[in-house]
Design an enzyme around this catalytic site. Structure first.
Site, mmCIF file in Angstrom:
data_model
loop_
_atom_site.group_PDB
_atom_site.id
_atom_site.type_symbol
_atom_site.label_atom_id
_atom_site.label_comp_id
_atom_site.label_asym_id
_atom_site.label_seq_id
_atom_site.Cartn_x
_atom_site.Cartn_y
_atom_site.Cartn_z
ATOM 1 N N ASP A 71 0.807 -1.237 0.000
ATOM 2 C CA ASP A 71 0.000 0.000 0.000
ATOM 3 C C ASP A 71 0.837 1.282 0.000
ATOM 4 O OD1 ASP A 71 -2.176 -1.718 0.167
ATOM 5 O OD2 ASP A 71 -3.167 -0.650 1.798
ATOM 6 N N CYS A 122 -4.512 -5.859 -2.855
ATOM 7 C CA CYS A 122 -3.307 -6.610 -2.471
ATOM 8 C C CYS A 122 -3.145 -7.947 -3.191
ATOM 9 C CB CYS A 122 -3.304 -6.875 -0.965
ATOM 10 S SG CYS A 122 -3.389 -5.406 0.061
ATOM 11 N N ASP A 147 2.504 -3.025 -4.017
ATOM 12 C CA ASP A 147 1.438 -3.824 -4.644
ATOM 13 C C ASP A 147 0.249 -2.969 -5.085
ATOM 14 O OD1 ASP A 147 0.540 -3.279 -2.065
ATOM 15 O OD2 ASP A 147 -0.317 -5.272 -1.742
HETATM 16 CA CA LIG Z 1 -1.617 -3.727 -0.651
#
Ligand SMILES: [Ca+2]
Ligand SMILES: [Ca+2]
Length: 490
Positions: A45, A78, A314
């Site tokens: 993130d 994710c 990601d």
């Molecule tokens: Ca993530």
């Protein structure tokens, strides 16, 4: 292949070449594998804009490597993004759509047999020493219902395995599967990012001079709840939340219903986002120190000049842009990722504005290792962009996609399914609700004014045609356009 076996193989090779194992180390070093090491660092993130608070990473990776200023994930969530990282495929080809079963998570990846061919298995078969440290896939270490169930399972392709078990949500303790043993750590003893950094440095020291390594190093930071090390607790206490022009967008009458239903952010909400932002920056400091420690370790062991290092994430997240939090939407901040690469022959201190995707990671790593990736791979090697004379022709568009599932958490499941095409100039989104969005990124980079209703029919029709090809693109299926062809638009 296990390391001990590889060492035996190396000794056998030395013997065949008429040398003996008792020769000095320089004799062994001359027979060492010339292929480069690969250190792939995947934050969780991390927003591209967060790099400004990572001085070591900027210095060692951007100033001494190449920065991709327009790098993207093709599904900003994710587990789907991580599945893409391991396989080089769009989500519509690996079908891991969300973080939880049955449509996603570790269990979907496992049940579909996708683990049998990943960048780890390709490089392992080629003789690389492969290691995963940190987060694998969401729900690893949880059972199918989401209950905590730490596992000793190690997927194929990994010689060493130090994987995070379960969710990232305990204030006090966490478990790691260390090569089949479940070990418990207390946060009061060791911060998780620091533990991963130690594991990574030890691996590099133990393998230096042997077969080349591939390390997938995936800290949980800065993902919520953004745990940080005690020494960083006092930092960023007064740092302001970024407020780009899209922050708390005042007029969302141009937006689809799922955005129009979001109220303006209250001051309490903005305080909460500010607090989250400061926690994220604190958590990142250990990642930044990890990068510094790893570069020093590679230098100490004589491996740095023959190691490619990738630093990326990601997915990004929203911190109030368009009134949003979390991710999975098609607006800039969630699909945008940081991407820094350094290594042998990689230009230093330069930027590349070509579209780089998470689909490209697996084929890029394969090309560095001299491995031909399988036919199912949708992405392409970034190697041509990592030279002083990059090609003039590159992909001119890519697909961002989203499929919701009733099991997924609310911020994701309330976004209707969509497929979006991003070109150099436009972001065009088609929702299952028949709603449409079109942004002219030259005139409106913050995506504040949806021009779908006023745009020319020719423009819409061109984008629609390209989107149709992209959303069904596949290399393995000869009835579909390959993703490369669809992205190139030729
Ligand atoms: Ca993530
Ligand atoms: Ca607007």
């Amino acid at each position: 292949m296990k390391r001990t076996f590889r060492y035996a193989a190396l000794l056998a090779l030395v013997a065949v070449m008429g040398m003996t194992a008792s020769q000095p180390e320089s004799g062994l070093a001359q027979t060492a594998d010339p292929r480069p090491n690969i250190l792939f660092i995947l934050a969780d993130d991390l927003r591209a804009s967060d790099l400004r608070y990572m001085p070591n990473t900027r210095n060692l990776m951007a100033d001494q490597g190449t920065e991709f200023t327009k790098a993207w994930v093709t599904r900003s969530l994710c587990c789907p993004s991580r599945a893409t990282t391991f396989r080089g495929q769009y989500a519509h080809n690996h079908h891991v759509w969300v973080n939880v079963p049955p449509s996603g998570g570790f269990w979907k990846f496992y049940d579909s047999g996708l683990e049998s061919s990943t960048v780890a298995t390709w490089l392992d078969k080629a003789g690389y020493q492969t290691v995963l440290i940190g987060k694998y896939l969401n729900r690893y270490g949880l059972n199918r219902s989401g209950g905590y169930a730490p596992t000793t399972y190690v997927p194929p392709g990994w010689d060493e395995w130090h994987a995070w078990e379960g969710d990232y949500n305990s204030d006090t303790r966490y478990d790691i599967n260390n090569n089949g043993d479940i070990d418990t750590y207390l946060r009061s003893d060791v911060h998780d990012t620091d533990l991963h950094a130690d594991t990574a440095e030890n691996f590099i020291r133990s393998t230096a001079g042997g077969a080349p390594f591939f390390m997938h190093l995936s800290p949980n930071a800065p993902h919520a709840p953004s745990y940080s090390a005690p020494e960083h607790a006092g930092m960023f206490t007064g740092t302001a939340l970024p407020r780009p022009s899209s922050f708390n967008e005042a007029d969302v009458s141009d937006k689809p219903a799922w955005v129009r239903s979001k109220p303006l952010l209250t001051s309490a909400k903005i305080s909460g986002l500010t607090n989250s932002y400061r926690k994220r920056l604190r958590a990142l400091q250990s990642v930044d120190e990890m990068v510094l420690g790893l570069v020093h370790t590679l230098q100490d062991t004589g491996e740095l000049s023959n190691t490619f290092i990738v630093f990326t994430s990601d997915n990004g997240v929203y911190l109030g842009e368009h009134r949003l939090e979390a991710k999975a939407a098609a607006y800039n901040a969630a699909p945008r990722i940081p991407l820094l690469i350094r290594g042998p022959g990689v230009p230093q201190g330069v930027g590349r504005s070509q579209m780089a995707l998470n689909n490209d990671f697996a084929p890029t790593l394969a090309s560095w290792a001299g491995v031909t990736p399988p036919d199912f791979v949708d992405g392409r090697s970034l190697e041509p962009l990592l030279t002083s004379s990059p090609p003039t022709s590159w992909r001119s568009a890519f697909l961002v996609e989203h499929r919701r599932s009733p099991e997924e958490y609310a911020n994701v499941r309330t976004i209707p399914n969509y497929s979006a095409i991003r070109t150099g100039r436009y972001n065009y989104v088609e929702y299952e609700t028949c709603e449409r969005e079109l942004y002219d990124l030259n005139a409106d980079p913050a995506e504040l004014t949806n021009i779908y209703n006023s745009a020319s029919q020719t423009l819409i029709s061109n984008l629609q045609t390209r989107l149709v090809a992209l959303k069904s693109c596949a290399k393995a299926d000869t009835s579909a356009t390959s993703c490369k062809t669809a992205e190139d638009g030729k």
